[in-house]
Scaffold this motif. Structure first.
Motif, short mmCIF file in Angstrom:
data_model
loop_
_atom_site.label_atom_id
_atom_site.label_comp_id
_atom_site.label_asym_id
_atom_site.label_seq_id
_atom_site.Cartn_x
_atom_site.Cartn_y
_atom_site.Cartn_z
N GLY A 1 3.07 2.17 -7.76
CA GLY A 1 2.46 3.23 -7.80
C GLY A 1 2.23 3.03 -9.14
O GLY A 1 1.29 3.40 -10.20
N TYR B 1 3.80 8.61 -4.68
CA TYR B 1 2.53 7.65 -5.22
C TYR B 1 1.66 9.41 -4.48
O TYR B 1 1.83 9.96 -3.60
CB TYR B 1 1.52 6.78 -5.05
N GLY C 1 0.39 10.07 -10.29
CA GLY C 1 -0.97 8.91 -10.04
C GLY C 1 -2.13 8.90 -11.34
O GLY C 1 -1.84 9.68 -11.68
#
Length: 303
Positions: free
Chosen positions: A284, A198, A162
């Motif tokens: 993501g 994610y 992330g």
């Protein structure tokens, strides 16, 4: 709920804190006086923060009675030549003291964050000391669940990614290298398969676990998408999406000793609870790239 979070200034912990606040939970965080709080800068006034190098755990628990849950995300890797004793202190002794006082003050449950590298581990040499200490604390967690009657939930994370993770992490390193158009990247053949998940999907899983009222005293959940892609596929997708000029030299590095060639989560237990992952890998990756560009990836600060 009143929830105490360790590792709150880190990547996973900071995302969890913000999600908990949005759900109107009361949040207490433990950190060090020198911790960089930039990830929490917009919510610091909404949380109770304690420096564990200045306050005892006893004092914190006396001041905040009736804590419902602890989410433990703090961890110490062995990437920078840390002493064995430092890693044991961070990954075994500190959470063990926290677990002891949690039982004394009758905290409902303790959610521990674990790693996929300890799953069916056959001597994986990368992060060896980190992996050993994580296994040791897990055994203590099992003992406390059996004897002290605190619910201990072990979350075994797959390859989380992330925006605004540490530069030393694989996914962040690859994305920033491609954004910067570094001349070349020396890489393994890249046939290792990983279950990339994610950050938003990880946070929603923790939220699902917080809502469980009835369970065994010890529970373990594997947290991932139950799908894998090769490391090479991930890198090539980043390279394509960033339109990078970086030369990817696959096969110029050897695999690590006893490399884990495939890992994915069996997330059936979480799905039974109603959780599901929602962010596809390519989406993501795009989210991370967009966030890094907006933030200014050249100015990224390592925690």
């Amino acid at each position: 709920m009143k929830i105490l979070v360790t590792g709150a200034t880190g990547f996973l912990g900071s995302h969890l804190v913000k999600a908990l606040l949005k759900d109107d939970h009361e949040v207490i965080i433990l950190k060090r006086s020198f911790s960089n709080t930039w990830r929490l800068s917009d919510v610091l006034l909404q949380i109770s923060s304690y420096d564990i190098d200045k306050y005892t755990l006893e004092k914190i628990f006396r001041e905040h009675k009736n804590i419902d849950a602890i989410i433990h995300t703090a961890t110490q890797y062995d990437r920078h030549g840390e002493k064995y004793s430092e890693i044991v202190e961070s990954n075994v002794l500190f959470p063990l003291r926290l677990l002891e006082i949690a039982t004394k003050y009758k905290v409902g449950f303790f959610i521990n964050t674990d790693s996929f590298i300890n799953k069916n581990n056959n001597g994986y040499q990368h992060l060896l000391r980190y992996a050993l200490t994580k296994r040791q604390f897990l055994e203590w967690g099992k003992q406390f669940a059996a004897i002290s009657k605190i619910r201990f939930i072990n979350v075994r994370l797959e390859h989380i990614y992330g925006p605004f993770d540490d530069d030393t992490k694989f996914t962040t390193f690859i994305i920033k290298s491609c954004l910067r158009n570094v001349t070349e990247l020396a890489l393994t053949p890249g046939n290792q398969k990983r279950d990339f998940i994610y950050i938003d999907d990880v946070v929603s899983a923790y939220n699902t676990l917080l809502k469980q009222k009835d369970s065994d005293f010890f529970c373990e959940y594997e947290l991932g998408t139950n799908k894998t892609v090769t490391i090479r596929y991930f890198i090539e997708q980043v390279h394509k999406i960033t339109q990078s000029n970086t030369n990817l030299i696959f096969g110029s590095l050897s695999y690590r000793e006893n490399e884990i060639m495939e890992s994915k989560a069996n997330n059936e237990k979480l799905r039974i609870l109603g959780w599901q992952d929602k962010v596809p890998l390519n989406e993501g990756i795009k989210k991370v790239i967009q966030e890094e560009k907006e933030f200014g990836f050249e100015k990224f600060i390592i925690d």
